[in-house]
Design a protein around this motif. Structure first.
Motif, PDB file in Angstrom:
ATOM      1  N   CYS A 152       0.841  -1.246  -0.039  1.00 47.85           N
ATOM      2  CA  CYS A 152      -0.064   0.058  -0.164  1.00 47.85           C
ATOM      3  C   CYS A 152       0.876   1.329   0.176  1.00 47.85           C
ATOM      4  CB  CYS A 152      -1.146   0.114   1.130  1.00 47.85           C
ATOM      5  SG  CYS A 152      -2.186   1.328   1.173  1.00 47.85           S
ATOM      6  N   ALA A 153       0.526   2.177  -1.074  1.00 51.01           N
ATOM      7  CA  ALA A 153       1.493   3.161  -1.084  1.00 51.01           C
ATOM      8  C   ALA A 153       1.206   4.328   0.108  1.00 51.01           C
ATOM      9  CB  ALA A 153       1.161   3.956  -2.370  1.00 51.01           C
ATOM     10  N   ASP A 154       0.135   4.434   0.632  1.00 53.85           N
ATOM     11  CA  ASP A 154      -0.289   5.564   1.685  1.00 53.85           C
ATOM     12  C   ASP A 154      -0.982   5.251   2.860  1.00 53.85           C
ATOM     13  OD1 ASP A 154      -2.621   4.786   0.418  1.00 53.85           O
ATOM     14  OD2 ASP A 154      -3.077   6.776  -0.204  1.00 53.85           O
ATOM     15  N   ASN A 155      -0.658   3.958   3.378  1.00 50.65           N
ATOM     16  CA  ASN A 155      -1.217   3.125   4.356  1.00 50.65           C
ATOM     17  C   ASN A 155      -0.453   2.333   5.031  1.00 50.65           C
ATOM     18  OD1 ASN A 155      -3.291   3.215   6.455  1.00 50.65           O
ATOM     19  ND2 ASN A 155      -4.796   2.428   5.172  1.00 50.65           N
ATOM     20  N   GLY A 156      -0.652   2.023   6.283  1.00 50.64           N
ATOM     21  CA  GLY A 156      -0.310   1.035   7.206  1.00 50.64           C
ATOM     22  C   GLY A 156       1.189   1.461   7.828  1.00 50.64           C
ATOM     23  N   ARG A 157       1.554   0.335   8.601  1.00 49.61           N
ATOM     24  CA  ARG A 157       3.222   0.690   8.966  1.00 49.61           C
ATOM     25  C   ARG A 157       4.333   0.367   8.005  1.00 49.61           C
ATOM     26  NH1 ARG A 157       3.474  -3.823  13.431  1.00 49.61           N
ATOM     27  NH2 ARG A 157       5.465  -2.909  13.648  1.00 49.61           N
ATOM     28  N   PRO A 158       5.424   1.051   8.134  1.00 52.68           N
ATOM     29  CA  PRO A 158       6.462   1.040   7.048  1.00 52.68           C
ATOM     30  C   PRO A 158       6.964  -0.494   7.166  1.00 52.68           C
ATOM     31  CG  PRO A 158       6.791   2.597   8.771  1.00 52.68           C
ATOM     32  CD  PRO A 158       5.735   2.018   9.254  1.00 52.68           C
ATOM     33  N   PRO A 159       6.880  -0.965   5.607  1.00 53.06           N
ATOM     34  CA  PRO A 159       7.329  -2.356   5.545  1.00 53.06           C
ATOM     35  C   PRO A 159       9.044  -2.665   5.585  1.00 53.06           C
ATOM     36  CG  PRO A 159       6.798  -1.516   3.606  1.00 53.06           C
ATOM     37  CD  PRO A 159       6.629  -0.504   4.444  1.00 53.06           C
ATOM     38  N   LEU A 160       9.302  -3.856   5.600  1.00 49.54           N
ATOM     39  CA  LEU A 160      10.814  -4.081   5.507  1.00 49.54           C
ATOM     40  C   LEU A 160      11.067  -4.007   3.728  1.00 49.54           C
ATOM     41  CD1 LEU A 160      13.511  -5.453   6.224  1.00 49.54           C
ATOM     42  CD2 LEU A 160      12.490  -7.548   5.709  1.00 49.54           C
ATOM     43  N   ASP A 161      11.960  -3.426   3.543  1.00 49.77           N
ATOM     44  CA  ASP A 161      12.252  -3.002   2.084  1.00 49.77           C
ATOM     45  C   ASP A 161      12.310  -4.272   1.186  1.00 49.77           C
ATOM     46  OD1 ASP A 161      12.984  -1.931  -0.499  1.00 49.77           O
ATOM     47  OD2 ASP A 161      15.073  -1.688   0.246  1.00 49.77           O
ATOM     48  N   PRO A 162      11.569  -4.290   0.369  1.00 46.27           N
ATOM     49  CA  PRO A 162      11.402  -5.799  -0.398  1.00 46.27           C
ATOM     50  C   PRO A 162      12.848  -6.057  -1.002  1.00 46.27           C
ATOM     51  CG  PRO A 162      10.228  -4.135  -1.573  1.00 46.27           C
ATOM     52  CD  PRO A 162      10.460  -3.828  -0.212  1.00 46.27           C
ATOM     53  N   THR A 163      13.582  -4.870  -1.568  1.00 42.73           N
ATOM     54  CA  THR A 163      14.802  -5.335  -2.060  1.00 42.73           C
ATOM     55  C   THR A 163      16.049  -5.934  -0.998  1.00 42.73           C
ATOM     56  OG1 THR A 163      14.485  -3.470  -3.619  1.00 42.73           O
ATOM     57  CG2 THR A 163      16.708  -4.233  -3.484  1.00 42.73           C
ATOM     58  N   LEU A 164      15.854  -5.190  -0.008  1.00 43.98           N
ATOM     59  CA  LEU A 164      16.716  -5.670   1.147  1.00 43.98           C
ATOM     60  C   LEU A 164      16.219  -7.326   1.658  1.00 43.98           C
ATOM     61  CD1 LEU A 164      17.824  -3.836   4.342  1.00 43.98           C
ATOM     62  CD2 LEU A 164      16.654  -6.224   4.589  1.00 43.98           C
ATOM     63  N   MET A 165      15.162  -7.477   1.823  1.00 43.91           N
ATOM     64  CA  MET A 165      14.607  -8.770   1.922  1.00 43.91           C
ATOM     65  C   MET A 165      14.962  -9.882   1.053  1.00 43.91           C
ATOM     66  SD  MET A 165      10.638 -10.068   2.709  1.00 43.91           S
ATOM     67  CE  MET A 165      10.107  -9.708   1.036  1.00 43.91           C
ATOM     68  N   PHE A 166      14.884  -9.505  -0.189  1.00 46.77           N
ATOM     69  CA  PHE A 166      15.250 -10.611  -1.317  1.00 46.77           C
ATOM     70  C   PHE A 166      16.769 -10.831  -1.130  1.00 46.77           C
ATOM     71  CE2 PHE A 166      10.803 -10.260  -2.755  1.00 46.77           C
ATOM     72  CZ  PHE A 166      10.558 -11.773  -3.056  1.00 46.77           C
ATOM     73  N   LYS A 167      17.448  -9.516  -1.121  1.00 49.86           N
ATOM     74  CA  LYS A 167      18.886  -9.866  -1.019  1.00 49.86           C
ATOM     75  C   LYS A 167      19.380 -10.618   0.196  1.00 49.86           C
ATOM     76  CE  LYS A 167      21.532  -6.133  -2.123  1.00 49.86           C
ATOM     77  NZ  LYS A 167      22.148  -4.815  -2.036  1.00 49.86           N
ATOM     78  N   ALA A 168      18.911 -10.410   1.302  1.00 47.38           N
ATOM     79  CA  ALA A 168      18.718 -11.288   2.331  1.00 47.38           C
ATOM     80  C   ALA A 168      18.650 -12.683   2.174  1.00 47.38           C
ATOM     81  CB  ALA A 168      18.282 -10.779   3.547  1.00 47.38           C
ATOM     82  N   LEU A 169      17.488 -13.120   1.607  1.00 48.72           N
ATOM     83  CA  LEU A 169      17.303 -14.382   1.206  1.00 48.72           C
ATOM     84  C   LEU A 169      18.365 -14.995   0.077  1.00 48.72           C
ATOM     85  CD1 LEU A 169      13.454 -14.253   0.438  1.00 48.72           C
ATOM     86  CD2 LEU A 169      14.698 -15.294   2.466  1.00 48.72           C
ATOM     87  N   PHE A 170      18.817 -14.123  -0.684  1.00 51.22           N
ATOM     88  CA  PHE A 170      19.878 -14.566  -1.556  1.00 51.22           C
ATOM     89  C   PHE A 170      21.075 -14.698  -0.955  1.00 51.22           C
ATOM     90  CE2 PHE A 170      17.892 -12.497  -5.428  1.00 51.22           C
ATOM     91  CZ  PHE A 170      17.290 -13.475  -6.046  1.00 51.22           C
ATOM     92  N   ILE A 171      21.435 -14.225   0.102  1.00 50.37           N
ATOM     93  CA  ILE A 171      22.651 -14.239   0.964  1.00 50.37           C
ATOM     94  C   ILE A 171      22.495 -16.015   1.636  1.00 50.37           C
ATOM     95  CG2 ILE A 171      23.643 -14.016   2.977  1.00 50.37           C
ATOM     96  CD1 ILE A 171      23.550 -11.082   2.835  1.00 50.37           C
ATOM     97  N   GLY A 172      21.290 -16.306   1.965  1.00 45.98           N
ATOM     98  CA  GLY A 172      21.121 -17.506   2.379  1.00 45.98           C
ATOM     99  C   GLY A 172      21.187 -18.731   1.639  1.00 45.98           C
ATOM    100  N   TYR A 173      20.587 -18.359   0.350  1.00 44.22           N
ATOM    101  CA  TYR A 173      20.705 -19.399  -0.825  1.00 44.22           C
ATOM    102  C   TYR A 173      22.319 -19.532  -1.479  1.00 44.22           C
ATOM    103  CZ  TYR A 173      15.712 -19.719  -0.954  1.00 44.22           C
ATOM    104  OH  TYR A 173      14.521 -20.420  -0.894  1.00 44.22           O
ATOM    105  N   LEU A 174      22.850 -18.309  -1.372  1.00 42.40           N
ATOM    106  CA  LEU A 174      24.328 -18.398  -1.844  1.00 42.40           C
ATOM    107  C   LEU A 174      25.162 -19.019  -0.869  1.00 42.40           C
ATOM    108  CD1 LEU A 174      24.671 -14.696  -2.884  1.00 42.40           C
ATOM    109  CD2 LEU A 174      24.874 -16.480  -4.381  1.00 42.40           C
ATOM    110  N   PHE A 175      25.085 -19.052   0.341  1.00 42.55           N
ATOM    111  CA  PHE A 175      25.876 -19.740   1.318  1.00 42.55           C
ATOM    112  C   PHE A 175      25.295 -20.718   1.981  1.00 42.55           C
ATOM    113  CE2 PHE A 175      27.044 -15.436   0.881  1.00 42.55           C
ATOM    114  CZ  PHE A 175      28.545 -15.262   0.375  1.00 42.55           C
ATOM    115  N   GLY A 176      24.341 -21.276   1.436  1.00 43.40           N
ATOM    116  CA  GLY A 176      23.834 -22.541   2.058  1.00 43.40           C
ATOM    117  C   GLY A 176      23.081 -22.581   3.535  1.00 43.40           C
ATOM    118  N   VAL A 177      22.781 -21.297   3.908  1.00 40.84           N
ATOM    119  CA  VAL A 177      22.046 -21.182   5.022  1.00 40.84           C
ATOM    120  C   VAL A 177      20.493 -21.685   4.872  1.00 40.84           C
ATOM    121  CG1 VAL A 177      21.730 -19.914   7.084  1.00 40.84           C
ATOM    122  CG2 VAL A 177      23.654 -19.264   5.749  1.00 40.84           C
TER     123      VAL A 177
END
Length: 456
Positions: free
Chosen positions: A48-73
């Motif tokens: 939602c562009a104008d309502n709700g609490r600030p979310p976790l940045d999706p770019t940061l979230m997927f980059k974090a997931l990629f760290i897990g996949y890259l290093f086998g976590v």
């Protein structure tokens, strides 16, 4: 003189986070060549562009997931703990040393509430492939396809028996048309209009993860698994497609539709494909011919007859006579074409009853030998002949260096032996993100400047 080091953990030091990350760290190589900015625009419709609490940045979230996949976590809780203490991970995610790391439940809640299908994961995978194409690492001329199994998160001893329809092949409509055409050419009446129904069989269905499939294959473990059907480009082994199915779906079922998707999505001009013996079917051979693609498939040993009985290979097909000639010289004439696409060729029982090879030829009470031949068998034989040519042998040898190596790396380095989640959708996302992580790593290593060799 041996001294004890003085404790200086509380000493103030002026240092930047960038200084603490080694110059040749994998994440530096990735950060240099991979553009992740597309993730924000790709995921924007889910927020939602104008309502709700600030979310976790999706770019940061997927980059974090990629760290897990890259290093086998494999554990997301462990991944968060690793991000907290690993300066390279913080640098890659643009987190300062004093920034609080998100909670692991943020990842699971986003997956449960927002990312409920594989659309975003598929979009991210496709964009990474497009970046590889722009860098000249993919040409789509020769593709290799195979599948590997992932153990489902399910106890193989907790199941129910149920009658389940086998998956529908993606060339059934073309086969129905070929059957009608073949019957017309032989002067047979059209088959009665009847919707083709998949074969049903009783199988085990997991109580824990019903989407998984019970796998029974020679040389493979038995239990509940998923299959990752993966296609790899020959140039630099970049993965161009990955598709998850239950383990009881045959490799050949989804192959042609996934090939068409790659051609449509990335504009590939495919000249040849390398496949293992599981794809050696008339349907795939015919489909490749229609697409003007040369197929090279492994040898598929036909099912042997009962001990003491004569193999089908002892009968020679003679197209000019439209029949098979037996070792004693009799021609088995065409009888009909069935609904599954096989022509029936039958012997004359009056001749067979006096044949010295009758006992080893057939156990039929009417002394009739039946030979079947698929309506697309000619295409299958032409496809099999490619394997014996010099270029075919060269293409097939590359399988172990491309798709087989890709699966080996996925399992050994990226935690791809096991399904991290339950349900087909989540396993499909795992396959897509694992493949995207492997592509990211491959792109970064290919484009990183090679050290100069030789004496100074």
């Amino acid at each position: 003189m041996l001294k004890r080091p003085a404790p200086e953990q509380t000493a103030l030091e002026i240092v930047t986070l960038d200084q603490l990350v080694p110059a040749d760290h994998l994440l530096r190589k990735i950060d240099l060549v991979i553009d992740f900015s597309f993730i924000h625009d790709l995921t924007a419709p889910l927020y939602c562009a104008d309502n709700g609490r600030p979310p976790l940045d999706p770019t940061l979230m997927f980059k974090a997931l990629f760290i897990g996949y890259l290093f086998g976590v494999r554990s997301e809780r462990q991944l968060v703990r690793e991000i907290e203490v690993n300066v390279a991970y913080r640098w890659f995610l643009r987190l300062k040393l004093t920034d609080k790391v998100f909670d692991a439940s943020t990842l699971s809640q986003n997956r449960r509430r927002r990312y409920q299908d594989e659309t975003i994961a598929q979009g991210i995978f496709d964009r990474i492939v497009e970046q590889a194409i722009r860098h000249g690492l993919v040409d789509g001329t020769v593709l290799y396809t195979d599948s590997t199994h992932l153990k489902a998160s399910a106890n193989k001893n907790r199941f129910d028996l149920a009658v389940v329809a086998k998956s529908r092949a993606d060339y059934w409509e073309a086969l129905d048309a070929a059957i009608e055409e073949d019957r017309a050419q032989h002067g047979k009446k059209p088959l009665k209009d009847k919707e083709r129904q998949p074969v049903e069989k009783e199988t085990k269905v997991s109580r824990t993860d019903p989407d998984s499939g019970y796998m029974v294959r020679d040389g493979k473990p038995k239990g509940f698994f998923y299959l990752d059907h993966r296609t790899v480009d020959a140039a630099h082994a970049i993965i161009t497609d990955t598709h998850a199915t239950p383990a009881n779906v045959h490799d050949s079922i989804v192959y042609l539709s996934r090939l068409d998707r790659q051609v449509e999505r990335f504009g590939f001009d495919v000249a040849a494909v390398g496949l293992d013996a599981g794809y050696a079917t008339p349907g795939i051979a015919k489909g490749l011919e229609e697409r003007r693609i040369r197929g090279v498939t492994g040898y598929r040993n036909p099912t042997p007859p009962r001990p003491g009985m004569m193999r089908k290979s002892a009968f020679i097909y003679e197209p000019e006579l439209e029949g098979y000639r037996c070792p004693e010289g009799q021609v088995l004439a065409y009888a009909t074409t069935d609904r599954t696409g096989y022509r029936h060729y039958k012997s004359d029982p009056a001749i067979c009853r006096n044949c010295p090879l009758l006992a080893s030829c057939t156990t039929n009470a009417n002394a009739t030998r039946l030979i079947t031949r698929h309506v697309w068998q000619d295409a299958r034989e032409r496809n099999d002949a490619n394997r014996l040519t010099q270029w075919g042998k060269a293409i097939y040898r590359r399988r172990k260096e491309t798709v087989e190596r890709s699966f080996a790396d996925a399992k050994q380095l990226h935690g791809h032996r096991y399904a991290r989640f339950r349900s087909h959708v989540r396993v499909a996302c795992q396959c897509l993100l694992t493949a995207a992580a492997q592509n990211i790593k491959k792109i970064a290593l290919c484009l990183w400047p090679k050290p100069k060799s030789g004496l100074a």
